[in-house]
Design an enzyme around this catalytic site. Sequence first.
Site, PDB file in Angstrom:
ATOM      1  N   PHE A   1       1.025   3.680   7.081  1.00  0.00           N
ATOM      2  CA  PHE A   1      -0.184   3.816   7.613  1.00  0.00           C
ATOM      3  C   PHE A   1      -1.409   3.735   6.569  1.00  0.00           C
ATOM      4  O   PHE A   1      -1.441   4.015   5.498  1.00  0.00           O
ATOM      5  CB  PHE A   1      -0.243   5.252   8.241  1.00  0.00           C
ATOM      6  CG  PHE A   1      -1.700   5.638   8.533  1.00  0.00           C
ATOM      7  CD1 PHE A   1      -2.113   5.217  10.165  1.00  0.00           C
ATOM      8  CD2 PHE A   1      -2.618   6.462   8.073  1.00  0.00           C
ATOM      9  CE1 PHE A   1      -3.198   5.668  10.667  1.00  0.00           C
ATOM     10  CE2 PHE A   1      -3.858   6.822   8.542  1.00  0.00           C
ATOM     11  CZ  PHE A   1      -4.125   6.511   9.928  1.00  0.00           C
TER      12      PHE A   1
ATOM     13  N   HIS B   1       0.806  -1.320   0.017  1.00  0.00           N
ATOM     14  CA  HIS B   1      -0.115  -0.014  -0.051  1.00  0.00           C
ATOM     15  C   HIS B   1       0.884   1.029   0.055  1.00  0.00           C
ATOM     16  O   HIS B   1       1.940   1.335   0.594  1.00  0.00           O
ATOM     17  CB  HIS B   1      -0.857  -0.054   1.126  1.00  0.00           C
ATOM     18  CG  HIS B   1      -2.298  -0.710   0.934  1.00  0.00           C
ATOM     19  ND1 HIS B   1      -3.337  -0.183   0.699  1.00  0.00           N
ATOM     20  CD2 HIS B   1      -2.389  -2.185   1.089  1.00  0.00           C
ATOM     21  CE1 HIS B   1      -4.372  -1.177   0.414  1.00  0.00           C
ATOM     22  NE2 HIS B   1      -3.773  -2.249   0.842  1.00  0.00           N
ATOM     23  N   PRO B   2       0.446   2.428  -0.811  1.00  0.00           N
ATOM     24  CA  PRO B   2       1.170   3.710  -1.018  1.00  0.00           C
ATOM     25  C   PRO B   2       0.885   4.282   0.442  1.00  0.00           C
ATOM     26  O   PRO B   2       0.239   4.333   1.402  1.00  0.00           O
ATOM     27  CB  PRO B   2       0.637   4.415  -1.930  1.00  0.00           C
ATOM     28  CG  PRO B   2      -0.786   3.807  -1.815  1.00  0.00           C
ATOM     29  CD  PRO B   2      -0.739   2.518  -1.433  1.00  0.00           C
TER      30      PRO B   2
ATOM     31  N   VAL C   1      -9.953   5.310   3.355  1.00  0.00           N
ATOM     32  CA  VAL C   1     -10.260   6.940   3.265  1.00  0.00           C
ATOM     33  C   VAL C   1     -11.573   7.060   2.986  1.00  0.00           C
ATOM     34  O   VAL C   1     -12.226   8.377   3.016  1.00  0.00           O
ATOM     35  CB  VAL C   1      -9.352   7.373   2.134  1.00  0.00           C
ATOM     36  CG1 VAL C   1      -7.876   7.527   2.732  1.00  0.00           C
ATOM     37  CG2 VAL C   1      -9.430   6.905   0.865  1.00  0.00           C
TER      38      VAL C   1
ATOM     39  N   SER D   1      -6.325   3.110  -5.839  1.00  0.00           N
ATOM     40  CA  SER D   1      -5.724   4.130  -4.634  1.00  0.00           C
ATOM     41  C   SER D   1      -5.808   5.624  -5.132  1.00  0.00           C
ATOM     42  O   SER D   1      -5.935   6.751  -4.209  1.00  0.00           O
ATOM     43  CB  SER D   1      -4.188   3.761  -4.506  1.00  0.00           C
ATOM     44  OG  SER D   1      -4.060   2.520  -4.106  1.00  0.00           O
TER      45      SER D   1
END
Length: 457
Positions: A409, A357-358, A413, A374
Site C-alpha cells: 500500500f 516501497h516499504p 503520507v 521514507s
Amino acid sequence: MPHPHWPGDARIAVQFVLNYEEGGENCVLHGDAASEAFLSDIPGAAQWPGQRHWNMESIYEYGARAGFWRLHRLFTGAGIPLTIYGVASALARSPEQLAAMKSAGWEIASHGLKWVEHKDMPEAEERAAIAEAVRLHTEVVGERPRGWYTGRCSANTVRLVAEEGGFDYVSDTYDDDLPYWLEVGDRDQLIIPYTLEANDMRFATSPGWITGEQFYSYLKDAFDTLYAEGTDGAPKMMSIGLHCRLIGRPGKIAGLKRFLDYIAGFDGVWTPRRIDIAEHWAKTHPHQRRTRPSQMSREEFVAAYGSIFEHSPWIAERAFDLELGPAHDCAAGVHNALARMFRSASRAERLGVLTAHPDLAGKLAAAGRLTAESTSEQAGAGLDMLTDEERETFTALNTEYVDKHGFPFIIAVRDHDKASILAAFKRRINHDTETEFAEACKQVERIAEFRLMDLLP
C-alpha cells in the site's frame, strides 16, 4: 517568481525608455552601403543601395530637431526620469540633446555603436563594435554606459555584452515582467527585459497604432492589468519604448501625455530609470549560483535524483537522456522528466518500483531499514509513534493488501495524517488490482514531487 519589493512598496514600476537613434541610422554619409529603412513613417520603406534617401534622412532629422525637445518638455514637466537608449554615433552628432539629457538627470544607456543590424555580424566584428560603442559613449558622454540594449541584435549579442563585463544590466530580451539573472561563464549578468509591444514602434509597423488614442488605450490596459496584479501581492515592471521621430509627432504624443496624466492618479506607482531598477534588484535579489540539473553530468544527475523514485535509479538514468534545459532546473522540471520515464516504463518495471516501497509502519521501519526519505516521511505522519493496537492494525492491513494486490500500500503520507492514512487504507484495500495499480503509481509520483521540492526551488 520573486517579489520585487519595489521602493515604497510600490505596486508597479513603470519605466520609460527613449531610444535616441537619430544620427546613428544607416546612411551613405555615415559610410554605410545603403540608406535606412526601419521605423519611419514612410510606408513600405526599403534600403536604397549606394544612395541617399532624402525623405528618410529628414524623418530621422525631425526626431532630433523637434521630437526630442517635445518629449524633453513633457517628461521634465512631469518629473519622470527617462532611460535613454543612446546609439553612440547618434549621441556624438547631438551635443545639445546630450547636454539636455544630462542636465535632466536621465540615464544614458548604450544602444550600440550604430543603428544597424547585428544578425549577420561575425562574432569578432560584433565584439569589436560593442567595445567601440563603449569607448565612444564614454568619450562623448563623460562616463561609460551601465546598461545595454542593441535592439537589432544577433544570437551572440547578450553573451558578448555580458562578457564585456562592465554592464549592470542588459535588455536584449522580451521574456518577463521582472528582471532576472543570467549566468554567462563566470559572470552573473542582470537582465532587465524590454518591450516591443508597449512601444511606439507600432506606429511604424503592422499590426500597429494609427492614432495617439490607440497607443494610450493599449498602455492603459497594460497598466491596469499589472497594477491589479501588484495590488494582489505580485508587483511587476512595465517597460514603455519611445522614439523621438515617432511619438515626438504632435498627434502621437497626445496619447502618451494622456497616459502620464492617467497614472499620476494612482498611488504606489514607481517611475524609475532602468539603472535604478538594476541597483534595487542587485541589492534586494543578489544572485546565488547553484547546481542546475540541466548542467549536470550523467553521474551527477543520477547521484542527485536516483533515489527520488524508491530504489530505482534507472528512472534518473533515462531521464538524463531527455532534452533537459533551464526549464527543468526546478522541482517541477525534474519531476516532469522523471515521471515521464516512470510512465513510459513497462508494467513490470513500474511494478518493480511499487514493490521497492516499504510497508507503512511495517517490519522495515521497525528494523530501521527504510531509506532516509521514507524514514522522514513516515515520521512526519506520526507512523513512528504508533500504539501497539495501531501497529497491529497496520500490520494486518499491510498483509491483506499485499496478498490481494501483489505490491505494498503506497500513499504520499505528507498529504495526510495518521487517521486519514488509516481511512484510505481501509477504503482502497477493497479496490480491484488494476485500480490500485494506477492509484499506487500516482502516489509514487506524488511522493517524488515532495522529495524534489525538498531539493529544488
